[in-house]
Scaffold this motif. Structure first.
Motif: not given
Length: 174
Positions: A111-130
């Motif tokens: 159980h938890g909360r979701v957040e929309e990833l934003q291009p400015t987030d530190h993990d955005y590029d890595e997540t999108l790349g994965h």
């Protein structure tokens, strides 16, 4: 497995706290010999896994959807069209439950909360790349309003019916 030692330690702490405050009934099912550790979970949840994401409508009615999930840095990432009903639910009410169940062999409930990833987030590029490497194309090319999500669980348990056998079958040391 992209988890750092700190992320694995934080996940283990979450698993321990969640199990400890679970009901007696749940603890009787997820006994110590059936509990997955953080190391187990990050090793078992590599690649794409089908997850069930439970949201709630504005009227308070539950909804569940199967989605592609990727376990990165000790938590799930997933995506959908921004026009999907579940996307509207998550924007308005970001508290969700996420489960991955693999037959009777293993399950991870949270159980938890979701957040929309934003291009400015530190993990955005890595997540999108994965995601792009996994599918051979960027999820952002799959439609006009694709949204990537990061999940922040506050409660999580991992279960394996026969933990030692499961880990051995999947080439992992218990």
């Amino acid at each position: 497995m992209k988890e750092t030692p700190e992320e694995i330690a934080a996940l283990q702490d979450l698993l321990d706290r969640s199990h400890a405050k679970s009901t007696e009934h749940l603890r009787s099912i997820i006994s110590d010999d059936r509990r997955l550790t953080a190391d187990d979970i990050v090793a078992l949840l590599t690649g794409m896994k089908v997850i069930s994401v439970a949201t709630v409508t504005a009227e308070g009615h539950p909804r569940i959807s199967a989605m592609d999930g990727h376990f990165l840095h000790g938590t799930w990432s997933f995506s959908t069209s921004g026009t999907a009903a579940k996307a509207r639910h998550m924007r308005a009410r970001p508290d969700v439950s996420v489960a991955h169940v693999d037959n009777e062999e293993l399950a991870v409930f949270s159980h938890g909360r979701v957040e929309e990833l934003q291009p400015t987030d530190h993990d955005y590029d890595e997540t999108l790349g994965h995601w792009t490497a996994h599918y051979g194309s960027s999820p952002l090319d799959w439609g006009p309003s694709i949204v990537l999500y990061r999940y922040r669980p506050h409660w999580m348990v991992g279960y394996a019916w026969k933990r030692s056998e499961l880990l051995a079958q999947r080439g992992l040391a218990p």
